[in-house]
Design a protein around this motif. Sequence first.
Motif, PDB file in Angstrom:
ATOM      1  N   ARG A   1       3.677   6.258  14.214  1.00 40.19           N
ATOM      2  CA  ARG A   1       3.169   6.860  15.426  1.00 40.19           C
ATOM      3  C   ARG A   1       2.324   6.066  16.202  1.00 40.19           C
ATOM      4  O   ARG A   1       2.217   6.205  17.355  1.00 40.19           O
ATOM      5  CB  ARG A   1       2.522   8.513  15.167  1.00 40.19           C
ATOM      6  CG  ARG A   1       3.633   9.340  14.560  1.00 40.19           C
ATOM      7  CD  ARG A   1       2.945  10.578  14.386  1.00 40.19           C
ATOM      8  NE  ARG A   1       2.513  11.377  15.279  1.00 40.19           N
ATOM      9  CZ  ARG A   1       2.137  12.734  15.412  1.00 40.19           C
ATOM     10  NH1 ARG A   1       1.696  13.222  13.932  1.00 40.19           N
ATOM     11  NH2 ARG A   1       1.766  13.263  16.245  1.00 40.19           N
ATOM     12  N   LYS A   2       1.711   5.243  15.529  1.00 43.25           N
ATOM     13  CA  LYS A   2       0.639   4.534  16.225  1.00 43.25           C
ATOM     14  C   LYS A   2       0.215   3.171  15.303  1.00 43.25           C
ATOM     15  O   LYS A   2       0.584   3.132  14.110  1.00 43.25           O
ATOM     16  CB  LYS A   2      -0.881   5.181  16.501  1.00 43.25           C
ATOM     17  CG  LYS A   2      -1.320   5.915  15.282  1.00 43.25           C
ATOM     18  CD  LYS A   2      -2.613   6.495  15.589  1.00 43.25           C
ATOM     19  CE  LYS A   2      -3.370   7.290  14.520  1.00 43.25           C
ATOM     20  NZ  LYS A   2      -4.533   7.887  14.898  1.00 43.25           N
ATOM     21  N   VAL A   3      -0.449   2.372  15.871  1.00 43.34           N
ATOM     22  CA  VAL A   3      -1.076   1.078  15.191  1.00 43.34           C
ATOM     23  C   VAL A   3      -2.631   1.069  15.378  1.00 43.34           C
ATOM     24  O   VAL A   3      -2.812   1.201  16.543  1.00 43.34           O
ATOM     25  CB  VAL A   3      -0.401  -0.200  15.566  1.00 43.34           C
ATOM     26  CG1 VAL A   3      -0.904  -1.417  14.978  1.00 43.34           C
ATOM     27  CG2 VAL A   3       0.922  -0.061  15.483  1.00 43.34           C
ATOM     28  N   GLU A   4      -3.192   0.844  14.409  1.00 45.54           N
ATOM     29  CA  GLU A   4      -4.688   0.808  14.558  1.00 45.54           C
ATOM     30  C   GLU A   4      -5.455  -0.391  13.915  1.00 45.54           C
ATOM     31  O   GLU A   4      -4.830  -0.926  12.657  1.00 45.54           O
ATOM     32  CB  GLU A   4      -5.529   2.047  13.850  1.00 45.54           C
ATOM     33  CG  GLU A   4      -4.997   3.229  14.547  1.00 45.54           C
ATOM     34  CD  GLU A   4      -5.812   4.583  13.721  1.00 45.54           C
ATOM     35  OE1 GLU A   4      -6.428   5.378  14.671  1.00 45.54           O
ATOM     36  OE2 GLU A   4      -5.717   4.403  12.628  1.00 45.54           O
ATOM     37  N   LEU A   5      -6.290  -1.034  14.221  1.00 49.49           N
ATOM     38  CA  LEU A   5      -6.963  -2.018  13.436  1.00 49.49           C
ATOM     39  C   LEU A   5      -7.732  -1.600  12.194  1.00 49.49           C
ATOM     40  O   LEU A   5      -8.483  -0.440  12.264  1.00 49.49           O
ATOM     41  CB  LEU A   5      -8.084  -2.839  14.240  1.00 49.49           C
ATOM     42  CG  LEU A   5      -7.361  -3.564  15.366  1.00 49.49           C
ATOM     43  CD1 LEU A   5      -8.575  -4.188  16.486  1.00 49.49           C
ATOM     44  CD2 LEU A   5      -6.933  -4.937  14.836  1.00 49.49           C
ATOM     45  N   THR A   6      -7.823  -2.223  11.114  1.00 45.81           N
ATOM     46  CA  THR A   6      -8.490  -1.847  10.179  1.00 45.81           C
ATOM     47  C   THR A   6      -9.919  -2.384  10.253  1.00 45.81           C
ATOM     48  O   THR A   6     -10.065  -3.187  11.109  1.00 45.81           O
ATOM     49  CB  THR A   6      -7.967  -2.631   8.620  1.00 45.81           C
ATOM     50  OG1 THR A   6      -8.088  -4.000   8.727  1.00 45.81           O
ATOM     51  CG2 THR A   6      -6.435  -2.142   8.616  1.00 45.81           C
ATOM     52  N   PRO A   7     -10.927  -2.086   9.381  1.00 51.21           N
ATOM     53  CA  PRO A   7     -12.289  -2.652   9.787  1.00 51.21           C
ATOM     54  C   PRO A   7     -12.225  -4.217   9.360  1.00 51.21           C
ATOM     55  O   PRO A   7     -12.804  -5.022  10.293  1.00 51.21           O
ATOM     56  CB  PRO A   7     -12.854  -2.024   8.353  1.00 51.21           C
ATOM     57  CG  PRO A   7     -12.215  -0.658   8.337  1.00 51.21           C
ATOM     58  CD  PRO A   7     -10.932  -1.218   8.551  1.00 51.21           C
ATOM     59  N   ALA A   8     -11.289  -4.712   8.511  1.00 54.88           N
ATOM     60  CA  ALA A   8     -11.197  -6.271   8.476  1.00 54.88           C
ATOM     61  C   ALA A   8     -10.603  -6.560   9.770  1.00 54.88           C
ATOM     62  O   ALA A   8     -10.863  -7.773  10.293  1.00 54.88           O
ATOM     63  CB  ALA A   8     -10.444  -6.475   7.333  1.00 54.88           C
TER      64      ALA A   8
END
Length: 308
Positions: A53-60
């Motif tokens: 459903r979506k793409v998110e940046l990891t903390p890194a």
Amino acid sequence: MNLRRLRSFIVLAEELHFTRAAAKLFVAQQSLSKQISQLEAELGTPLLHRTSRKVELTPAGKVFLAAAREVLARFDQGVAEARRVGQGEQAVLRVGFVVGAALELTTHILAEFTGRHPGVRVELHEFGFADPSAGLAGGDTDVAFIRLPSSTYGLVATPLFTEPCVVGVSAAHPMSCRDSVRVTELLDEPIAIGRTDDSVWRDFWTLAGYRNGKRARNLVETHSQSEEVEVVAAGMACSITPAAARRYSPHPGVRFVAISDHPGSIVAVALRSGRMNLLAASFTDAAVTVRDRETQTLRTIQGAPAVG
């Protein structure tokens, strides 16, 4: 790791959608996915969290995005500068400064920078009290010597040294024979202050922090350092000023007396944030190198006698 993968990652991080990012990069979605996977493998950590459903940046990924943007900005500017020089255009660095610049370190810093970049033309621009940012706020300069405290919104400032403050008084003033005074003794004195809209700068040099929220009653606005000195010599006001005024602005009718309990003024080299300028960054590095090398000169500046 290569620039193509960095650019692909930045676009994907901004879009957070593989299809849109691939279209923007003019590559197949499968190719983009492969580039990101290779980048993550090289770093040894996931940069993105993918779901159906979506793409998110990891903390890194968030940390790496900032680094990737900086790397590409530096690279792109280097390419542009190389092309300009290759076409016969001379690179120019506009250096702003307020009164005194970096004092005795100034010539050393300019020599260090020009030694590193002999093909760069350095243009020096002096600014008066009206612009404590020395041209940075309006984009008229690329890097500048400024005095703190002042408004540094939109700027990145690197402190070079802290200089003691003194009060300049008329030779006929009762305090002129003193070795030092305290701030409380100056609060009822008329004070000369350069005309500026920078409230942070203005408050520091008018001792606003010691007035319990009350406004200074007797302020005499001036437009330049020379005008301020003449106002003081005439006995119209005193002036809170850096100790270097004793060396740089001597006047037979003015005495400079140490202020025992007022913090010093910081001289810094500053540049605009958000606009990567390799030459400005190199100038900052040259200034720090000189600061760390010229220790004796620095001790003289920071411990300069304040009575004169």
